[in-house]
Design a protein around this motif. Structure first.
Motif, PDB file in Angstrom:
ATOM      1  N   VAL A  70       0.856  -1.190   0.000  1.00 21.21           N
ATOM      2  CA  VAL A  70       0.000   0.000   0.000  1.00 21.21           C
ATOM      3  C   VAL A  70       0.893   1.241   0.000  1.00 21.21           C
ATOM      4  N   PRO A  71       0.385   2.384  -0.495  1.00 17.21           N
ATOM      5  CA  PRO A  71       1.177   3.630  -0.451  1.00 17.21           C
ATOM      6  C   PRO A  71       1.452   4.043   1.001  1.00 17.21           C
ATOM      7  N   ALA A  72       2.662   4.427   1.292  1.00 18.91           N
ATOM      8  CA  ALA A  72       3.028   4.854   2.653  1.00 18.91           C
ATOM      9  C   ALA A  72       2.281   6.120   3.039  1.00 18.91           C
ATOM     10  N   SER A  73       1.960   6.958   2.053  1.00 20.19           N
ATOM     11  CA  SER A  73       1.269   8.206   2.340  1.00 20.19           C
ATOM     12  C   SER A  73      -0.110   7.982   2.939  1.00 20.19           C
ATOM     13  N   ALA A  74      -0.697   6.780   2.721  1.00 18.23           N
ATOM     14  CA  ALA A  74      -2.017   6.503   3.279  1.00 18.23           C
ATOM     15  C   ALA A  74      -1.972   6.435   4.791  1.00 18.23           C
ATOM     16  N   PHE A  75      -0.802   6.190   5.321  1.00 22.53           N
ATOM     17  CA  PHE A  75      -0.672   6.110   6.785  1.00 22.53           C
ATOM     18  C   PHE A  75       0.273   7.211   7.313  1.00 22.53           C
ATOM     19  N   GLY A  76       0.384   8.326   6.568  1.00 22.68           N
ATOM     20  CA  GLY A  76       1.174   9.466   7.012  1.00 22.68           C
ATOM     21  C   GLY A  76       2.622   9.428   6.592  1.00 22.68           C
ATOM     22  N   GLY A  77       3.005   8.504   5.759  1.00 23.15           N
ATOM     23  CA  GLY A  77       4.390   8.384   5.306  1.00 23.15           C
ATOM     24  C   GLY A  77       4.656   9.292   4.125  1.00 23.15           C
ATOM     25  N   PRO A  78       5.903   9.296   3.652  1.00 24.53           N
ATOM     26  CA  PRO A  78       6.280  10.155   2.526  1.00 24.53           C
ATOM     27  C   PRO A  78       5.631   9.681   1.229  1.00 24.53           C
ATOM     28  N   GLU A  79       5.415  10.648   0.338  1.00 19.42           N
ATOM     29  CA  GLU A  79       4.847  10.326  -0.969  1.00 19.42           C
ATOM     30  C   GLU A  79       5.849   9.550  -1.808  1.00 19.42           C
ATOM     31  N   GLY A  80       5.312   8.637  -2.629  1.00 17.87           N
ATOM     32  CA  GLY A  80       6.163   7.890  -3.550  1.00 17.87           C
ATOM     33  C   GLY A  80       6.764   6.647  -2.962  1.00 17.87           C
ATOM     34  N   GLN A  81       6.525   6.398  -1.682  1.00 14.53           N
ATOM     35  CA  GLN A  81       7.038   5.181  -1.059  1.00 14.53           C
ATOM     36  C   GLN A  81       5.875   4.248  -0.714  1.00 14.53           C
ATOM     37  N   PHE A  82       6.200   2.961  -0.591  1.00 12.01           N
ATOM     38  CA  PHE A  82       5.182   1.943  -0.343  1.00 12.01           C
ATOM     39  C   PHE A  82       5.571   1.101   0.857  1.00 12.01           C
ATOM     40  N   SER A  83       4.591   0.607   1.512  1.00 17.33           N
ATOM     41  CA  SER A  83       4.791  -0.249   2.690  1.00 17.33           C
ATOM     42  C   SER A  83       4.057  -1.580   2.487  1.00 17.33           C
ATOM     43  N   THR A  84       4.567  -2.630   3.088  1.00 13.57           N
ATOM     44  CA  THR A  84       3.918  -3.954   3.043  1.00 13.57           C
ATOM     45  C   THR A  84       3.230  -4.195   4.371  1.00 13.57           C
ATOM     46  N   LEU A  85       1.940  -4.419   4.321  1.00 16.86           N
ATOM     47  CA  LEU A  85       1.146  -4.631   5.527  1.00 16.86           C
ATOM     48  C   LEU A  85       0.476  -5.988   5.479  1.00 16.86           C
ATOM     49  N   ALA A  86       0.474  -6.671   6.608  1.00 12.88           N
ATOM     50  CA  ALA A  86      -0.194  -7.968   6.732  1.00 12.88           C
ATOM     51  C   ALA A  86      -1.437  -7.777   7.579  1.00 12.88           C
ATOM     52  N   PHE A  87      -2.587  -8.110   7.021  1.00 14.01           N
ATOM     53  CA  PHE A  87      -3.859  -7.995   7.728  1.00 14.01           C
ATOM     54  C   PHE A  87      -4.368  -9.393   8.098  1.00 14.01           C
ATOM     55  N   GLY A  88      -5.027  -9.496   9.207  1.00 13.24           N
ATOM     56  CA  GLY A  88      -5.654 -10.757   9.584  1.00 13.24           C
ATOM     57  C   GLY A  88      -4.953 -11.412  10.750  1.00 13.24           C
ATOM     58  N   LEU A  89      -5.497 -12.583  11.119  1.00 10.94           N
ATOM     59  CA  LEU A  89      -4.978 -13.380  12.225  1.00 10.94           C
ATOM     60  C   LEU A  89      -4.586 -14.756  11.711  1.00 10.94           C
ATOM     61  N   PRO A  90      -3.760 -15.471  12.465  1.00  7.10           N
ATOM     62  CA  PRO A  90      -3.261 -16.761  11.955  1.00  7.10           C
ATOM     63  C   PRO A  90      -4.353 -17.810  11.747  1.00  7.10           C
ATOM     64  N   TYR A  91      -5.384 -17.795  12.584  1.00  5.63           N
ATOM     65  CA  TYR A  91      -6.424 -18.823  12.503  1.00  5.63           C
ATOM     66  C   TYR A  91      -7.691 -18.221  11.886  1.00  5.63           C
ATOM     67  N   ASN A  92      -8.194 -18.886  10.805  1.00  7.65           N
ATOM     68  CA  ASN A  92      -9.389 -18.395  10.124  1.00  7.65           C
ATOM     69  C   ASN A  92     -10.341 -19.573   9.858  1.00  7.65           C
ATOM     70  N   LEU A  93     -11.581 -19.404  10.210  1.00  6.28           N
ATOM     71  CA  LEU A  93     -12.621 -20.407   9.957  1.00  6.28           C
ATOM     72  C   LEU A  93     -13.864 -19.681   9.482  1.00  6.28           C
ATOM     73  N   SER A  94     -14.418 -20.144   8.356  1.00  6.29           N
ATOM     74  CA  SER A  94     -15.638 -19.516   7.855  1.00  6.29           C
ATOM     75  C   SER A  94     -16.610 -20.599   7.397  1.00  6.29           C
ATOM     76  N   THR A  95     -17.890 -20.360   7.616  1.00  9.66           N
ATOM     77  CA  THR A  95     -18.950 -21.250   7.144  1.00  9.66           C
ATOM     78  C   THR A  95     -19.981 -20.399   6.418  1.00  9.66           C
ATOM     79  N   THR A  96     -20.499 -20.981   5.317  1.00 11.90           N
ATOM     80  CA  THR A  96     -21.469 -20.259   4.500  1.00 11.90           C
ATOM     81  C   THR A  96     -22.633 -21.188   4.160  1.00 11.90           C
TER      82      THR A  96
END
Length: 438
Positions: free
Chosen positions: A82-108
């Motif tokens: 994601v762009p670093a500027s989205a979280f207050g960082g400098p323009e033109g730079q990018f950051s790698t973010l990991a979203f979520g938790l290790p364990y995931n279970l879904s039922t539909t």
């Protein structure tokens, strides 16, 4: 002639009857064959399968429920750039973010209901037509079985009549042999006369043994058609009623099962064409979804979160262009329709031919059989008279053999006519669709 058949039947029963043997006439054999013949049983199973297919097609009108589940254990949670500027960082730079938790279970769970789908409607109508086609196929199978049973029974009638003739001939030959032997012993006859009579007697006994084997084979064949165990002892009541054929106007050609089958196939063809054309119409489905997702993390900062979600919607499917596949299918369907028309004309012409041939054949043999029956009676009288004259020494053995040959020829001609008139009746029933009750 009816009395003669009755006598023949009694003679055959005397030859083959055993204690407590079950007896059957033609109608009883046909009834058993309609219940027990293997091909009829298989046809009934086809009907049951068709009914099950109708239930399968009808299921398309009911809602469907699908439940699915998914479990994930992330050893390294995938990230997003994601762009670093989205979280207050400098323009033109990018950051790698990991979203979520290790364990995931879904039922539909999803419920879907077809609101508008013409293909299902046509499929249900086609399934009902297939049920009628299967029923007609069962009827045609029964007709084939009835034809085979009746044909075997009529062959049995002919063999029984021929055996009765040979029995009578053997009695006469035996008497003649004794007379010629006595004449030879008294030096009033020749040895060659005794030998010639013995040869005829032995030949007739051989024919009788062959006929007994043929009779037993036909009985076994009838057992097979009717589902009677081969080890069971049965008595076949041999008799033929007087046969008369109705006028042309007394029957409807649509009684023929093969005509009805082709008509149903044409109806199915028209329904298939409508179903192909319905592919241009969009289909609409309603659905509802219930989803539950669970997220968890272990360790000192362990957590467990559940996130429910519910929604409903409408789904429109419209195949606007299919690469001209529908046009090609309709062209094939049209060719099939024209082919069915040709087959229907062919069957109708064949029915007319079979009817005419059976009627003409029956008419000729109906006249012939009375004359040939009288010829048999006349030949028997002549043969008996010649035998008496031979005993008195007024005629030679050559005259006796000629009279015997004339009798055999008369009997053979009568049997031939008997076979032809019975076959003509059977072919008439087949041509007019009267082999089984409908």
């Amino acid at each position: 002639m009816k009395h003669l058949f009755h006598v023949t039947g009694m003679l055959c029963l005397m030859l083959f009857q055993q204690t407590q043997a079950q007896q059957y006439d033609l109608n009883q054999l046909l009834d058993l064959a309609m219940k027990n013949d293997f091909s009829v049983q298989a046809a009934r199973l086809d009907e049951a399968k068709t009914n099950a297919k109708i239930d399968e097609v009808r299921a398309g009108l009911l809602p469907s429920l699908n439940v699915s589940g998914d479990y994930k254990r992330y050893f390294k949670i995938p990230g997003q750039v994601v762009p670093a500027s989205a979280f207050g960082g400098p323009e033109g730079q990018f950051s790698t973010l990991a979203f979520g938790l290790p364990y995931n279970l879904s039922t539909t769970a999803q419920v879907t209901q077809a609101l508008y789908n013409p293909s299902v409607k046509y499929a249900l109508k086609a399934a009902n037509l297939n049920r009628e086609l299967t029923s007609l196929s069962t009827t045609r199978t029964k007709e084939d079985v009835a034809y085979n049973v009746t044909d075997a029974y009529y062959n049995l009638v002919t063999v029984a009549q021929q055996m009765a003739f040979l029995d009578s001939n053997l009695i006469s030959l035996d008497r003649l042999y004794k007379v010629s032997a006595l004449l030879y012993q008294n030096k009033l006859g020749q040895r060659v006369d005794v030998d010639r009579i013995l040869i005829n007697k032995t030949s007739t006994e051989t024919q009788q043994a062959t006929l007994r084997d043929t009779y037993n084979q036909l009985v076994n064949l009838l057992k097979y058609y009717t589902g009677i165990p081969q080890n069971d002892t049965v008595r076949i009541l041999v008799g033929v009623r007087n046969v008369t054929l109705p006028d042309y106007a007394d029957w409807d050609k649509t009684r023929r099962t093969d005509v009805a089958l082709l008509q149903k196939q044409k109806d199915l063809n028209e329904l298939q064409d409508k179903n192909i054309r319905s592919g241009l119409i969009p289909t609409v489905n309603a659905y509802g979804v219930a989803n539950m997702a669970f997220y968890a993390q272990g360790g000192e900062n362990s957590t467990f979160q559940d996130v429910p979600g519910y929604w409903a919607g409408l789904q429109l499917n419209w195949n606007v262009f299919d690469g001209l596949a529908r046009k090609a299918k309709r062209s094939q369907n049209q060719i099939d329709r024209e082919k069915l028309d040709v087959q229907l004309r062919q069957v109708r012409e064949a029915i007319q031919m079979e009817e005419n041939n059976a009627r003409n054949k029956f008419g000729v043999e109906q006249k012939n059989i009375h004359a040939k029956k009288e010829q048999v009676a006349l030949a028997e009288r002549v043969y008996k008279q010649i035998q008496l004259q031979f005993k008195e020494g007024t005629v030679s053995l050559t005259d006796v053999i000629q009279a015997e040959n004339s009798l055999l020829d008369a009997q053979s001609n009568y049997l031939t006519s008997l076979v032809q008139i019975l076959k003509a009746e059977l072919e008439w029933k087949k041509a007019t669709g009267q082999l089984v009750q409908k």
